[in-house]
Scaffold this active site. Structure first.
Site, PDB file in Angstrom:
ATOM      1  N   TYR A   1      -3.550  12.679   0.419  1.00 12.96           N
ATOM      2  CA  TYR A   1      -2.889  11.850  -0.594  1.00 12.96           C
ATOM      3  C   TYR A   1      -1.722  12.603  -1.241  1.00 12.96           C
ATOM      4  CZ  TYR A   1      -2.522   8.628  -4.579  1.00 12.96           C
ATOM      5  OH  TYR A   1      -2.072   7.757  -5.537  1.00 12.96           O
TER       6      TYR A   1
ATOM      7  N   ASP B   1      -4.746  -0.163 -10.196  1.00 16.33           N
ATOM      8  CA  ASP B   1      -6.173  -0.471 -10.308  1.00 16.33           C
ATOM      9  C   ASP B   1      -6.559  -0.839 -11.729  1.00 16.33           C
ATOM     10  OD1 ASP B   1      -5.865   0.486  -7.793  1.00 16.33           O
ATOM     11  OD2 ASP B   1      -7.340   2.102  -7.948  1.00 16.33           O
TER      12      ASP B   1
ATOM     13  N   GLU C   1       0.841  -1.210   0.000  1.00  8.73           N
ATOM     14  CA  GLU C   1       0.000   0.000   0.000  1.00  8.73           C
ATOM     15  C   GLU C   1       0.866   1.248   0.000  1.00  8.73           C
ATOM     16  OE1 GLU C   1      -3.264   0.202  -1.113  1.00  8.73           O
ATOM     17  OE2 GLU C   1      -3.499  -1.391   0.365  1.00  8.73           O
ATOM     18  N   HIS C   2       0.495   2.195  -0.847  1.00 14.30           N
ATOM     19  CA  HIS C   2       1.243   3.451  -1.009  1.00 14.30           C
ATOM     20  C   HIS C   2       2.667   3.190  -1.496  1.00 14.30           C
ATOM     21  CE1 HIS C   2      -1.805   6.267   0.483  1.00 14.30           C
ATOM     22  NE2 HIS C   2      -2.145   5.321   1.336  1.00 14.30           N
TER      23      HIS C   2
ATOM     24  N   SER D   1     -14.102   0.984  -7.633  1.00 14.59           N
ATOM     25  CA  SER D   1     -15.257   1.063  -8.526  1.00 14.59           C
ATOM     26  C   SER D   1     -14.923   1.987  -9.691  1.00 14.59           C
ATOM     27  CB  SER D   1     -16.490   1.577  -7.779  1.00 14.59           C
ATOM     28  OG  SER D   1     -16.356   2.937  -7.439  1.00 14.59           O
TER      29      SER D   1
ATOM     30  N   GLY E   1     -12.939   1.873  -1.739  1.00 13.46           N
ATOM     31  CA  GLY E   1     -11.536   1.450  -1.804  1.00 13.46           C
ATOM     32  C   GLY E   1     -11.327   0.167  -2.596  1.00 13.46           C
TER      33      GLY E   1
ATOM     34  N   GLY F   1     -16.686   4.276  -3.836  1.00 11.51           N
ATOM     35  CA  GLY F   1     -15.877   4.984  -2.843  1.00 11.51           C
ATOM     36  C   GLY F   1     -15.450   4.108  -1.683  1.00 11.51           C
TER      37      GLY F   1
HETATM   38  P1  ADP Z   1     -13.389   3.779  -5.419  1.00 11.90           P
HETATM   39  O1  ADP Z   1     -12.664   3.687  -6.717  1.00 11.90           O
HETATM   40  O2  ADP Z   1     -12.541   3.400  -4.254  1.00 11.90           O
HETATM   41  O3  ADP Z   1     -14.678   3.050  -5.400  1.00 11.90           O
HETATM   42  P2  ADP Z   1     -13.501   6.544  -6.184  1.00 11.90           P
HETATM   43  O4  ADP Z   1     -13.848   7.789  -5.450  1.00 11.90           O
HETATM   44  O5  ADP Z   1     -12.193   6.469  -6.839  1.00 11.90           O
HETATM   45  O6  ADP Z   1     -13.738   5.326  -5.188  1.00 11.90           O
HETATM   46  O7  ADP Z   1     -14.580   6.303  -7.316  1.00 11.90           O
HETATM   47  C1  ADP Z   1     -15.949   6.338  -6.990  1.00 11.90           C
HETATM   48  C2  ADP Z   1     -16.680   7.232  -7.990  1.00 11.90           C
HETATM   49  O8  ADP Z   1     -16.687   6.598  -9.286  1.00 11.90           O
HETATM   50  C3  ADP Z   1     -18.121   7.422  -7.660  1.00 11.90           C
HETATM   51  O9  ADP Z   1     -18.305   8.470  -6.737  1.00 11.90           O
HETATM   52  C4  ADP Z   1     -18.717   7.740  -9.017  1.00 11.90           C
HETATM   53  O10 ADP Z   1     -18.459   9.081  -9.374  1.00 11.90           O
HETATM   54  C5  ADP Z   1     -17.918   6.849  -9.949  1.00 11.90           C
HETATM   55  N1  ADP Z   1     -18.586   5.562 -10.143  1.00 11.90           N
HETATM   56  C6  ADP Z   1     -18.099   4.333  -9.868  1.00 11.90           C
HETATM   57  N2  ADP Z   1     -18.981   3.359 -10.191  1.00 11.90           N
HETATM   58  C7  ADP Z   1     -20.071   3.997 -10.680  1.00 11.90           C
HETATM   59  C8  ADP Z   1     -21.342   3.555 -11.172  1.00 11.90           C
HETATM   60  N3  ADP Z   1     -21.674   2.261 -11.194  1.00 11.90           N
HETATM   61  N4  ADP Z   1     -22.228   4.486 -11.587  1.00 11.90           N
HETATM   62  C9  ADP Z   1     -21.892   5.800 -11.551  1.00 11.90           C
HETATM   63  N5  ADP Z   1     -20.722   6.265 -11.103  1.00 11.90           N
HETATM   64  C10 ADP Z   1     -19.816   5.399 -10.653  1.00 11.90           C
HETATM   65 MG    MG Z   2     -10.992   4.835  -7.284  1.00 13.65          MG
END
Ligand code: ADP
Ligand code: MG
Length: 395
Positions: free
Chosen positions: A232, A182, A35-36, A137, A134, A132
């Protein structure tokens, strides 16, 4: 993922009144250790998880009322549609909107591939990666978008270029200066394998993790502490300053001995940040060696050591993550837990634990009960084996 797929197909039909022509999927990921270390040219050790994003799409027809040169995308998670541009001068927006992850990939692909002409389309986006949390997504959404372009245009991108294109979208359109992990794992993940990724050479090595007796347990603490947002970049710049003061290009080039010898040149904080990174790179390589030997106890110990270092030296943990790791440690080897640590950037999100598959239900029950008792928060817990990277699904 099968259920997610079915739900996406049903939502597409409901939204647009016909079946999709293209269906693609891209997984989220969990970083088992390392990590990091990515922005310090070090090693990371992620795997794709059995959760991800599905996008179903079809060419736009006149009834869809999609303007020329645009695509309409509907996100089930956001319960909203958005229009994204498929040509012209596409620039990053002032702030980050959910569809900028999609827009950023399209913009980058058009720029890089010069001659690509993407026809107007409509799409539904569905995901079971917590947004969001981690588990990336965001990368899953980017990589699914790039995979959708491959499906629509019947072209195959080189996997490394594809991952870098998605990373660029995250940098420029999501304004997150992330490393390569990622997107690499979401593109190149392989069932029953972890990826030891050298972030200096961008070279991935797939390490088999076939022993079904062991599984990866992911616990979402359900907290994401709202910090100033500078944490970060601050960590990044501490690491870079430490490397500079030690006279090297990155902390990857520093051994433990060299760090100790150069300690006087660093502030106490820079020293502790660097000590985390140098130790973490070593632990990550050791963890990969341990898996190759089937030595799951050593792997687990490195995970605990990683958590301690992230908590005390790098200072990116939080109370809830510490509680989850403490509960796991208390269950211990006798209860089937080999190791546990926070995963992702920190200050909330998930922990990752290495467990004995046979004891999964008891472990989940204990974690749930004790975490809830101590925090009044109901965690989300699931078990996963290493999954396949992004794919076009025949439908
Ligand atoms: P993580 O990658 O850890 O989940 P991030 O903040 O990097 O968190 O990314 C999350 C963001 O990505 C969400 O707030 C949204 O803007 C976008 N996102 C991810 N998946 C979707 C989805 N299925 N529909 C719409 N937006 C999404
Ligand atoms: Mg992300």
């Amino acid at each position: 993922m099968e259920q997610l797929l079915q739900e996406t197909l049903a939502a597409f039909e409901k939204e647009y009144g016909r079946k999709p022509q293209w269906v693609v999927t891209a997984p989220g990921r969990v970083n088992v250790i390392g990590e990091h270390t990515d922005y310090n040219d070090g090693f990371v050790f992620p795997m794709a998880i059995e959760r991800g994003v599905v996008i179903a799409a079809a060419p736009a027809v006149s009834g869809d009322e999609v303007p020329q040169g645009k695509a309409k995308i509907f996100s089930i998670a956001k319960k909203k549609s958005a229009l994204v541009a498929l040509g012209g001068n596409i620039r990053p927006y002032d702030y980050v909107r959910w569809f900028d992850y999609v827009q950023g990939v399209i913009a980058g692909a058009l720029q890089e591939e010069g001659n690509w002409q993407v026809p107007s389309f409509v799409a539904v986006i569905h995901s079971n990666v917590p947004l969001g949390g981690g588990l990336s997504s965001s990368a899953a959404l980017e990589v699914a978008t790039a995979t959708l372009l491959e499906a629509i245009l019947e072209k195959k991108m080189d996997p490394v270029r594809k991952a870098l294109l998605c990373q660029k979208a995250e940098h420029e359109f999501a304004k997150m200066p992330c490393g390569i992990m990622d997107q690499f794992i979401s593109v190149m993940g392989k069932k029953d394998h972890l990826m030891l990724l050298d972030c200096r050479s961008c070279e991935p090595t797939m390490i088999p993790f076939t022993a079904q007796e062991y599984s990866i347990l992911i616990t979402n603490s359900k907290v994401k502490h709202a910090l100033s947002g500078s944490e970060y970049p601050e960590r990044r710049s501490s690491c870079h300053t430490a490397a500079e003061k030690l006279g090297v290009a990155s902390l990857r080039e520093v051994s433990k001995e060299q760090l100790e010898a150069g300690k006087e040149r660093l502030t106490d904080q820079q020293y502790r940040r660097a000590r985390h990174v140098v130790g973490e790179i070593e632990r990550t390589v050791a963890a990969a060696d341990a898996i190759k030997k089937g030595d799951y106890e050593t792997l687990g110990q490195r995970m605990y050591a990683s958590h301690q270092s992230l908590r005390d030296d790098f200072e990116v943990s939080c109370r809830e993550l510490d509680i989850l790791v403490e509960i796991a440690q208390k269950i211990g080897l006798a209860g089937g837990v080999y190791g546990s640590r926070m995963t992702g950037g920190g200050f909330g999100g998930c922990t990752v634990s290495l467990i004995q598959t046979a004891k999964m239900n008891e472990i989940i029950a204990t974690l749930r009960k004790e975490y809830q008792q101590q925090t009044q928060i109901e965690p989300e817990i699931f078990v996963t084996r290493p999954a396949q990277g992004a794919e076009i699904i025949d439908n």
